[in-house]
Scaffold this active site. Structure first.
Site, short mmCIF file in Angstrom:
data_model
loop_
_atom_site.label_atom_id
_atom_site.label_comp_id
_atom_site.label_asym_id
_atom_site.label_seq_id
_atom_site.Cartn_x
_atom_site.Cartn_y
_atom_site.Cartn_z
NE ARG A 32 -1.12 2.43 3.00
CZ ARG A 32 -0.57 3.51 3.54
NH1 ARG A 32 -0.49 4.63 2.84
NH2 ARG A 32 -0.06 3.48 4.75
CG ASP A 33 3.23 4.32 3.03
OD1 ASP A 33 3.30 5.18 2.14
OD2 ASP A 33 3.44 4.57 4.22
CG HIS A 225 3.75 4.82 9.28
ND1 HIS A 225 3.05 3.84 8.60
CD2 HIS A 225 4.21 5.65 8.33
CE1 HIS A 225 3.09 4.09 7.30
NE2 HIS A 225 3.80 5.19 7.11
CG HIS A 227 7.83 7.76 5.71
ND1 HIS A 227 7.57 7.50 4.38
CD2 HIS A 227 6.69 7.44 6.37
CE1 HIS A 227 6.32 7.07 4.25
NE2 HIS A 227 5.76 7.03 5.44
CB CYS A 258 2.49 10.35 1.39
SG CYS A 258 0.80 10.95 1.26
P1 HMG Z 1 -13.18 14.38 -2.62
O1 HMG Z 1 -12.84 14.68 -4.04
O2 HMG Z 1 -13.33 15.53 -1.68
O3 HMG Z 1 -14.44 13.42 -2.55
O4 HMG Z 1 -12.03 13.43 -2.09
P2 HMG Z 1 -15.99 13.75 -2.43
O5 HMG Z 1 -16.47 13.15 -1.16
O6 HMG Z 1 -16.23 15.22 -2.68
O7 HMG Z 1 -16.60 12.92 -3.65
C1 HMG Z 1 -16.33 13.27 -5.01
C2 HMG Z 1 -16.59 12.07 -5.90
O8 HMG Z 1 -15.65 11.06 -5.58
C3 HMG Z 1 -17.97 11.44 -5.72
O9 HMG Z 1 -18.36 10.92 -6.97
C4 HMG Z 1 -17.71 10.28 -4.79
O10 HMG Z 1 -18.62 9.21 -4.91
C5 HMG Z 1 -16.33 9.85 -5.24
P3 HMG Z 1 -19.47 11.67 -7.86
O11 HMG Z 1 -20.69 11.72 -6.98
O12 HMG Z 1 -18.87 13.02 -8.10
O13 HMG Z 1 -19.55 10.80 -9.07
N1 HMG Z 1 -15.60 9.23 -4.13
C6 HMG Z 1 -15.03 8.02 -4.18
N2 HMG Z 1 -14.92 7.10 -5.17
C7 HMG Z 1 -14.29 5.94 -4.85
N3 HMG Z 1 -13.75 5.69 -3.62
C8 HMG Z 1 -13.83 6.59 -2.63
C9 HMG Z 1 -14.48 7.81 -2.91
N4 HMG Z 1 -14.71 8.90 -2.15
C10 HMG Z 1 -15.41 9.75 -2.91
N5 HMG Z 1 -13.30 6.31 -1.42
C11 HMG Z 1 -11.17 11.78 -0.58
C12 HMG Z 1 -11.97 13.06 -0.73
C13 HMG Z 1 -10.93 11.53 0.88
C14 HMG Z 1 -11.95 10.64 -1.19
C15 HMG Z 1 -9.82 11.96 -1.36
O14 HMG Z 1 -9.18 13.07 -0.84
C16 HMG Z 1 -8.90 10.77 -1.26
O15 HMG Z 1 -9.18 9.70 -1.81
N6 HMG Z 1 -7.75 10.91 -0.54
C17 HMG Z 1 -6.83 9.82 -0.33
C18 HMG Z 1 -5.40 10.30 -0.43
C19 HMG Z 1 -4.46 9.14 -0.12
O16 HMG Z 1 -4.76 7.97 -0.30
N7 HMG Z 1 -3.25 9.47 0.38
C20 HMG Z 1 -2.26 8.50 0.73
C21 HMG Z 1 -2.58 7.71 1.99
S1 HMG Z 1 -2.18 8.56 3.52
C22 HMG Z 1 -0.56 8.17 3.80
O17 HMG Z 1 0.09 7.65 2.94
C23 HMG Z 1 0.04 8.42 5.14
C24 HMG Z 1 0.23 7.14 5.96
O18 HMG Z 1 1.08 6.22 5.27
C25 HMG Z 1 0.84 7.45 7.32
C26 HMG Z 1 2.11 8.30 7.27
O19 HMG Z 1 3.01 8.03 6.46
O20 HMG Z 1 2.18 9.22 8.09
C27 HMG Z 1 -1.11 6.44 6.21
MG MG Z 2 3.41 6.31 5.25
#
Ligand code: HMG
Ligand code: MG
Length: 316
Positions: A32-33, A225, A227, A258
């Site tokens: 994933r990450d 966690h 990095h 990320c």
């Molecule tokens: P948004 O654009 O604000 O979503 O994104 P929305 O709620 O306004 O919805 C817009 C459209 O997207 C809608 O469709 C929803 O149905 C659809 P429409 O009605 O327009 O046709 N939608 C989705 N479709 C599929 N799956 C979904 C989904 N949600 C909405 N889940 C959102 C907001 C949170 C979804 C977006 O910002 C997002 O996906 N962010 C994820 C970013 C990410 O994955 N980052 C990396 C992970 S975090 C990380 O790596 C850190 C970590 O490792 C720890 C560390 O290192 O510290 C964990």
């Molecule tokens: Mg991470």
């Protein structure tokens, strides 16, 4: 019935610094990450083979993918296909990231039993990673956690930018503890403290862990966690172990980063972690040789060598 069910304050486990856990659970985030930040989208068959090899090496918690918006993280847009094609190893867990109700629907359709929500400890990262505000994000997560817990699904809470944020600089310890407590109070069974951009140093880790314990959060509910951007991930991990933390996130071969945090480079490499755990006589259950072979194979798929020191040393 335990104190939690009776609504009593939980006893806080806080071993004296200097004691080490006898066993560590490695929360492997490579699939994933590790892969969410790849420039080229990794083929589904390669992801499945990667997860199969990781399980074969003895890893039992394998974060598999994310049910995030596919436009935000196209690298993991094949989450449903991946879970469909996954031959789950007996006894292993395959958690997935879920940000919102839509993500939970998709995860439930895929019969997932283990999810992780991921909050930000800083305002800017909440905006950039979740299109939400620092306070607002909890409104998105709360119904997800409530529904998941009511369906018997284990929910982990991640908190990113616990040690610093590339746009805001230092993040106040009180702000991190307050955000982390909100995730635990919502029903997360564990809180993983993310050093998303790798700026933490051991003294900072110690201060943050002490602050959580002082706020009534036992170290048994915390994971770390790290990095490795500034080469501090192992020192930080050792500090956390000395404070009683026994779940450590890492990524095979040190893959990762990320997509919404420019300065996030690779995660702590699982091989480097294992080398240290071996030296300390801490149980971890992983076959280091098989894991190194897996990371060498994965490096070939990605077309660049692994940044892990242990993979470099053993993988020729
Ligand atoms: P948004 O654009 O604000 O979503 O994104 P929305 O709620 O306004 O919805 C817009 C459209 O997207 C809608 O469709 C929803 O149905 C659809 P429409 O009605 O327009 O046709 N939608 C989705 N479709 C599929 N799956 C979904 C989904 N949600 C909405 N889940 C959102 C907001 C949170 C979804 C977006 O910002 C997002 O996906 N962010 C994820 C970013 C990410 O994955 N980052 C990396 C992970 S975090 C990380 O790596 C850190 C970590 O490792 C720890 C560390 O290192 O510290 C964990
Ligand atoms: Mg991470």
């Amino acid at each position: 019935m335990g104190p939690r069910e009776l609504g009593l304050p939980m006893p806080v486990a806080s071993p004296e610094p200097g004691q080490l856990p006898g066993e560590v659970t490695i929360w492997e985030v490579g699939a994933r990450d590790g892969l969410q930040n790849e420039k080229e989208i990794v083929p589904l068959e390669v992801k499945l083979e990667f997860l199969r090899r990781l399980a074969d090496a003895g890893l039992v918690v394998l974060e598999a993918t994310s049910f995030v918006h596919p436009k935000w993280v196209p690298q993991l847009a094949d989450a449903a296909e991946l879970l469909d094609g996954l031959d789950q190893a007996p006894g292993a867990r395959y958690p997935v990231l879920v940000p919102n109700a839509r993500g939970l629907d998709r995860a439930l359709e895929a019969k997932v039993r283990d999810i992780a929500i991921f909050a930000a400890a800083s305002e800017t990262f909440a905006q950039r990673n979740l299109n939400s505000g620092l306070d607002e994000q909890f409104g998105m997560f709360e119904p997800v956690v409530t529904r998941a817990v009511s369906e018997g699904i284990a929910v982990r809470g991640y908190l990113s930018m616990c040690f610093g944020d590339p746009w805001e600089g230092p993040v106040a310890i009180e702000q991190v503890v307050a955000a982390g407590k909100r995730l635990l109070d919502m029903g997360c069974h564990q809180l993983s403290l993310g050093d998303t951009i790798g700026v933490a140093t051991p003294g900072h880790v110690e201060s943050l862990l002490r602050a959580f314990v002082a706020a009534g959060v036992g170290v048994d509910r915390l994971a770390v966690h790290f990095h490795d951007t500034y080469g501090q991930a192992l020192s930080n991990t050792l500090t956390a172990l000395r404070h009683g933390v026994s779940t450590v996130d890492s990524s095979a071969g040190g893959l990762g980063g990320c997509p919404y945090a420019k300065s996030a480079t690779g995660n702590l490499a699982t091989e480097d972690l294992i080398w240290m755990l071996e030296g300390l006589g801490i149980q971890h259950g992983v076959d280091l040789g098989k894991l190194v072979e897996t990371s060498v194979w994965m490096a070939e798929q990605l077309g660049r060598p692994s940044p892990s020191r242990v993979v470099k040393a053993l993988g020729s």
